[in-house]
Each structure stands twice: as C-alpha cells, then as structure tokens.
Design an enzyme around this catalytic site. Structure first.
Site, PDB file in Angstrom:
ATOM      1  N   HIS A  99      37.695  42.942  28.932  1.00 24.22           N
ATOM      2  CA  HIS A  99      37.232  43.221  30.297  1.00 24.22           C
ATOM      3  C   HIS A  99      35.776  42.827  30.506  1.00 24.22           C
ATOM      4  CE1 HIS A  99      38.080  44.644  34.188  1.00 24.22           C
ATOM      5  NE2 HIS A  99      38.823  45.690  33.872  1.00 24.22           N
TER       6      HIS A  99
ATOM      7  N   ASP B  48      38.283  39.669  34.470  1.00 26.31           N
ATOM      8  CA  ASP B  48      38.520  40.717  35.460  1.00 26.31           C
ATOM      9  C   ASP B  48      40.008  41.056  35.528  1.00 26.31           C
ATOM     10  OD1 ASP B  48      35.832  40.754  36.114  1.00 26.31           O
ATOM     11  OD2 ASP B  48      36.062  39.275  37.725  1.00 26.31           O
TER      12      ASP B  48
END
Length: 422
Positions: A394, A398
């Site tokens: 992450h 995204d």
C-alpha cells in the site's frame, strides 16, 4: 603427515559472511578429492564446498547454523606427506544450488575410502546406534519423516554411507517402513519431542517473510473469476497441440494475463527500494513463480514473459520448477522478478493472503477451481469458478489501482480471446 587447512571461500558478489548449513563429514572421516564437505548458505543460494585433497578430517571450524566470515577456518584435513603448509581458501565452490534439495550423488563416481560399517553393505535395512546420526541431506531427512522412516535403519548407498532418496525407496520396497507397524500402535501414548534448529534455507525463508511483513504495508484483494471458457480453450489446445507442443496448465494463461494487464498498470510491475525511497517501474515483465521444494519455498523467474508465447511460457515454467525442485536452479534463475504468481494448485483453498516477495509491490495468488451453480443470463448453470487472492504494498499501490488491475485480469481470463488481441 601434514595438515591441509581450508578456509571459508569468497563466494563473490561482495559477500563477507555465510551461514554454515550442514556438514557432510565428521572428525575422523576419510575423504577423497572433490567429495562434498559442507553446504554453506548465502542470501540466495546453497553452495557445496568440495575437498581439494584426499585425507582424514581432523577438525571442523564451526557448527551448522553458525555464521562464518569469509577467510575463517572451515575444516582441517590430515594428508600424506608435508601437506599444504600454506593455508588456503577452499577450491571454487560447486555451482550454487539455491533453495532446493541438494544433489546427493555429486561424488558417487568417486567412492569414499571406506564404508561407515560392515552393516552398511548388507541390504536396505541396517542397525545403527540409537544416537548415531546417519549422513543425509535435508531433503532426504524430510522425505524420511514424511514416510515415517527412521533414517538410522536405512542402508546408505552414497559416499561414506550417505542415505539417498533411492535408499528410502529400497527400504519401503522391503516392507521395513513404520507404516507396517501394528494398528494398535496408532493409539499408543507418545511423549517424544523433537527440536529442529532453524538454519540454512529455512532460516532465510523465515527472515524474508518476517522482513516483508514488517516493512511492507500489506493489503489483500480477492476476486472471483469464471474460468469455464479458458479451461475449455486450454483443453482444446491440449487436444490439438499437446502431443507436439506440450500440455498447457492454467499458469501460462495467467502469465499472459499479467503481461497484458500490466500495460495499463505500470506502477504494479515495479520494485520499491524503501531505503533509497525509489520506485523502479520495469518495462520487462519478469514473473516469479512460487515453487515448493523439499526444503522450502523458492521463486524461480520467467524472464521477459512479455515476449513469450503460451507454450514458451509453459516450457519455461516447467523447466524452472524442475530445476528448483532438483536443486539445479542457478542464482540468476532465482532473482530479478518484478511480480510474483503463487499457486497451491488443487490445495489452493478458497482464499489466501500471500506475502509479498520484496522488493516487489504485488503478488497474485491462485486458488483452486471448483464447479458452482451460477446465474448466467437469468439461468442457473454450472460454471468453473476460481478466486484470485492477491496482495499489494500500500506504500506504492493504491487500493483502487489494485482492484482495477485484478478486474482487468478477470476480464482477460473470462474472455480469453482478448489475451491475444493486439
């Protein structure tokens, strides 16, 4: 008589220290030139250390699991004559055999000076002392454990009485397996314990998994995919071309889907150097294919998957998997991936949460195919369904991009003609 001292060799690539993984000899053993003395582990590879001389082992320089500096004393061998009075590093290590079961027969063409005992040559079963540890590779030990065989009862046909995979098969053929024990033994109380030192490849795997989970911000995304059409295509291609081109599994189709989908998601075909804070996006798609070996998980790499046909990818996946399982994959074949594909085949379960293969930022996990009733155009029909359980970093990827990427793979798999439309 003289003494030949072998030092820990410089394995290259700037490595200053290595882990002593396993001894294949002990003090008092007679060894011959080119006989494997020990296995040492670098960050990526298991390396055999052969003997440059004939002689008798008089001292070992470390214990399995010990991290030793390059140039430190590895082993001392008593030799005829004056010996090698000038201490030297070990001869060039045998070509590295990363993260796989060792090749036990490496010196079978040069037998050891003498068998361990007369009993060694008397058939598939041999009596050793209860505390005597027979020579065997980690892969053979695990295989014996899986089969319920006590290694001390198995005759070893390898150098110095080393137990090989073939010896286990011979033992089973003679009906000496613990599996032939009385059924009542299955209900007997057991109080035995076994402590297994985490060394060698298992230690490296543990370190990499821990490092990945601590450094990357993992998140997973699961999507259900209808693989009925692509399975029909695969069966058709195998029937038509299987005899001449080789059989196709689902994996080369998934590799192709990755290649096509990544064209629109270059941020996912990337490596993240979190120390330098640099993301490197790659044009080439180097797909790591997670492969289980006797001593742990390995990830051989299908390089330039973007330039390979289905059959080319299938052949390379098969070649690399066999090399990894047989201990013949090179260091280069086990490094340099840009994204990883992992599958447990028929054991793939419904959902998994694969761990990233750092410094990559994505790993795509394949679960098992099952038949389910599905509603298609208002009708309940039986379809072949499969989940993709994928993880992403992450810090780089995204959530929306990850979801769109997996949806793109889904569309390609469910409409397999789009895999080949340019």
């Amino acid at each position: 008589m003289g003494t030949h001292v072998i030092k820990m060799p410089d394995i290259g690539e700037g490595i200053a220290e290595v882990e002593l993984s396993q001894w294949h000899v002990k003090v008092g053993d007679l060894v011959v030139e080119d006989q494997v003395l020990a296995d040492v582990m670098t960050d990526k590879a298991m390396v055999d250390i052969p003997s440059p001389v004939h002689g008798k082992v008089i001292a070992l320089g470390g214990q399995p699991g010990e991290v030793m500096a390059v140039g430190s004393i590895l082993i001392s061998i008593e030799v005829e004559g004056a010996g090698n009075l000038k201490e030297s590093a070990a001869p060039a290590p045998v070509k590295d055999t990363p993260a796989a079961a060792k090749v036990e027969a490496i010196v079978e063409s040069k037998p050891a000076a003498a068998p361990r005992s007369a009993a060694v040559c008397q058939g598939p079963m041999v009596a050793r002392e209860a505390n005597e540890r027979p020579l065997a590779s980690p892969a053979v030990r695990k295989h014996a454990l899986d089969l319920g065989i006590q290694l001390r009862l198995v005759r070893g046909s390898g150098p110095a009485g080393r137990v090989l995979h073939n010896d286990l098969e011979a033992y089973l053929a003679q009906g000496q397996s613990n599996a032939s024990a009385p059924a009542s033994a299955a209900y007997a109380q057991r109080n035995d314990e076994e402590q297994i030192q985490v060394i060698g490849m298992r230690r490296k795997i543990a370190q990499r998994m821990q490092d990945a989970t601590q450094r990357a911000a993992h998140f997973s995304y699961v999507e259900e995919i209808d693989v009925t059409a692509i399975e029909e295509l695969r069966a058709h291609l195998n029937e038509k071309h299987g005899a001449s081109r080789g059989k196709l599994t689902l994996l080369p189709f998934l590799v192709r889907a990755l290649v096509v989908a990544l064209r629109d998601f270059p941020q996912i075909n990337a490596r993240y150097d979190d120390e330098a804070q640099v993301i490197t996006r790659l044009g080439a798609v180097h797909v790591g294919v997670a492969t289980q070996s006797d001593i742990g998980l390995m990830v051989p790499v299908v390089r330039h998957a973007e330039a390979r046909s289905l059959w080319d990818s299938a052949a390379e996946i098969s070649r690399l998997a066999n090399a990894a399982r047989n201990g013949k994959a090179s260091r280069d074949e086990l490094s340099g991936s840009s994204i990883t594909l992992t599958s447990l085949g028929a054991l793939g379960g419904i959902v998994s949460t694969p761990v990233l293969n750092l410094p990559e930022v994505a790993i795509v996990g394949v679960n098992k195919i099952v038949e389910r009733p599905m509603v298609v155009k208002g009708q309940v029909v039986i379809r072949k369904m499969m989940n993709l359980s994928s993880s992403f970093d992450h810090r780089v990827v995204d959530g929306m991009d990850a979801a769109l990427f997996i949806q793109a793979i889904r569309g390609l798999i469910e409409q397999p003609a789009t895999l080949f439309v340019e």
